[in-house]
Write a protein that holds these residues in place. Structure first.
Motif, PDB file in Angstrom:
ATOM      1  N   ARG A 332      28.203   9.090   9.663  1.00 39.40           N
ATOM      2  CA  ARG A 332      27.660   9.474   9.768  1.00 39.40           C
ATOM      3  C   ARG A 332      28.008  11.432   8.938  1.00 39.40           C
ATOM      4  O   ARG A 332      28.230  10.969   8.517  1.00 39.40           O
ATOM      5  N   GLU A 337      32.005  14.570  13.247  1.00 36.71           N
ATOM      6  CA  GLU A 337      31.958  13.629  14.453  1.00 36.71           C
ATOM      7  C   GLU A 337      32.571  11.945  14.396  1.00 36.71           C
ATOM      8  O   GLU A 337      32.610  11.462  15.653  1.00 36.71           O
ATOM      9  N   GLU A 341      33.323  10.103  17.972  1.00 38.06           N
ATOM     10  CA  GLU A 341      33.253   9.111  18.250  1.00 38.06           C
ATOM     11  C   GLU A 341      34.076   7.706  17.723  1.00 38.06           C
ATOM     12  O   GLU A 341      34.420   6.539  19.015  1.00 38.06           O
TER      13      GLU A 341
END
Length: 402
Positions: A332, A337, A341
């Motif tokens: 990523r 983020e 996740e």
């Protein structure tokens, strides 16, 4: 393997157990630098606990992704996957006929840790770092306060510091709760040469005896060592008032009293044990434990989802947490983020094993415990599992190792 240049992300891993070291190793493969802070002064400061069984879909998969499966084969004990269930008279009620054919090889904790350390840069692990506090900075980053001073700032701090994590309180108010089960641990050294009858009694793997709402589990470790556990369903303060941990002779006497009526050959596990006894309270976080994300902090392994040892999923979950977090951080563009996740996937993934572990702990030592254990082993052998099998490593409950 990702060949990208090292990430500018400043990343700290608190805790040098299997989860933290697997994370550091996998990040290293992806070109992401991390520092592991471990409170022990060196790798052999204290015993690391009993044997572990690694599972194909989690622990072994993590080692494969960390590029360590070949190294693991050199320390894995495939021959020690057996299970024996006895009654209190010493009669065999259940026994694996081919212990080496299983897909959950055993490995000693010390050997696993040494393998992971060998696969890391020498400067990756900082020993002798007893952490006192994680401190927020005004810019959103974090400092770690240790006995020797502060370290930081870090963009991301990963709490891999076990059941009594010092990172967890910044994310969650929950603390592990006592399950009602207390283990009293002892060990027998050089068992094959010095105590061949006991060696044969335990067999190649784990032997258990449950009767009178009590249980004895003995497990084979490497180097001809057997680790045994006397298991009781008692109040949390019962063992401290019953046993004098400073007196091995008194420990043996009291354990023999508690298991009066069990076959003499079973009680020899206590009679010939070495002088290293330990009392271990089995604790767990709630099934479904989760938290609202907070920038720059996350947890893995027992810091995130400590559970009872029934099912043997603890270290396997921790190692899989580690490779999943490393994978997402590498894939990523936004590391924040990636962490979000990871947490979402991890919360959902561990529910099944946490439920099984909780159910296993709740039904342990019932008035029909022996019958339930026999049915469970038979169903496991036939491939139709009713409950998770007790771990071959009850000492893996990390509440006792902090």
């Amino acid at each position: 393997m990702n060949t990208q240049l090292p990430s500018p992300l400043r990343l700290a891993i608190v805790g040098g157990g299997p989860g933290g070291l697997t994370l550091a190793r996998t990040l290293h493969l992806h070109g992401i630098a991390a520092t592991v802070f471990e409170q022990e002064s060196h790798a052999l400061e204290r015993p690391q606990g009993g044997t572990l069984d690694l599972h194909e879909e989690s622990g072994l998969l993590a080692l494969r992704q960390a590029g360590l499966l070949e190294a693991f084969q050199a320390i894995a004990r495939y021959d020690d996957q057996g299970t024996r269930l006895l009654d209190k008279a010493g009669n065999v009620l259940f026994e694996d006929q081919d212990a080496a054919s299983g897909d959950r090889p055993e490995v000693d904790r010390t050997e696993l840790r040494a393998m992971l350390l060998k696969a890391l840069p020498a400067t990756c692990v900082r020993w002798g770092c007893t952490m006192r506090e994680v401190r927020a900075r005004h810019d959103g980053r974090w400092d770690l306060a240790f006995d020797h001073g502060n370290e930081g700032p870090f963009d991301l701090v990963v709490g891999a510091d076990g059941a009594w994590s010092k990172v967890r309180p910044l994310l969650s108010p929950y603390r592990p709760q006592y399950s009602g089960l207390t283990f009293v641990e002892c060990g027998i050294d050089d068992v094959d040469r010095s105590h061949p009858t006991l060696s044969q009694l335990v067999g190649r793997g784990k032997m258990s005896v449950e009767a009178d709402c009590k249980e004895i589990i003995a497990q084979r470790n490497g180097n001809a060592h057997i680790r045994a556990y006397a298991i009781f369903r008692v109040p949390a303060d019962w063992a401290a008032g019953r046993f004098d941990i400073a007196s091995p002779a008194s420990m043996r006497t009291e354990l023999l009293k508690e298991f009066d009526g069990f076959a003499p050959e079973i009680l020899d596990l206590f009679r010939v044990s070495n002088d290293s006894f330990a009392i271990r309270l089995i604790c767990a976080l709630p099934v479904g434990h989760c938290w609202a994300g907070r920038r720059g902090l996350t947890l893995l392994g027992d810091a995130a989802h400590v559970m009872s040892p029934f099912g043997g999923d603890g270290v396997n979950n921790a190692m899989f947490d580690a490779v999943e977090l490393a994978r997402l951080l590498a894939e990523r563009a936004d590391w924040n983020e990636a962490v979000a996740e990871y947490e979402s996937l991890m919360f959902a993934r561990v529910v099944e094993s946490a439920e099984g572990a909780a159910e296993g702990a709740a039904t342990q030592l019932s008035h029909i415990g022996q019958e339930l254990a026999l049915e469970m082993y038979r169903s496991h052998a036939s491939g139709t599992s009713l409950l998770p099998a007790p771990s071959t490593a009850p000492g893996s409950v990390p509440v006792t190792l902090q």
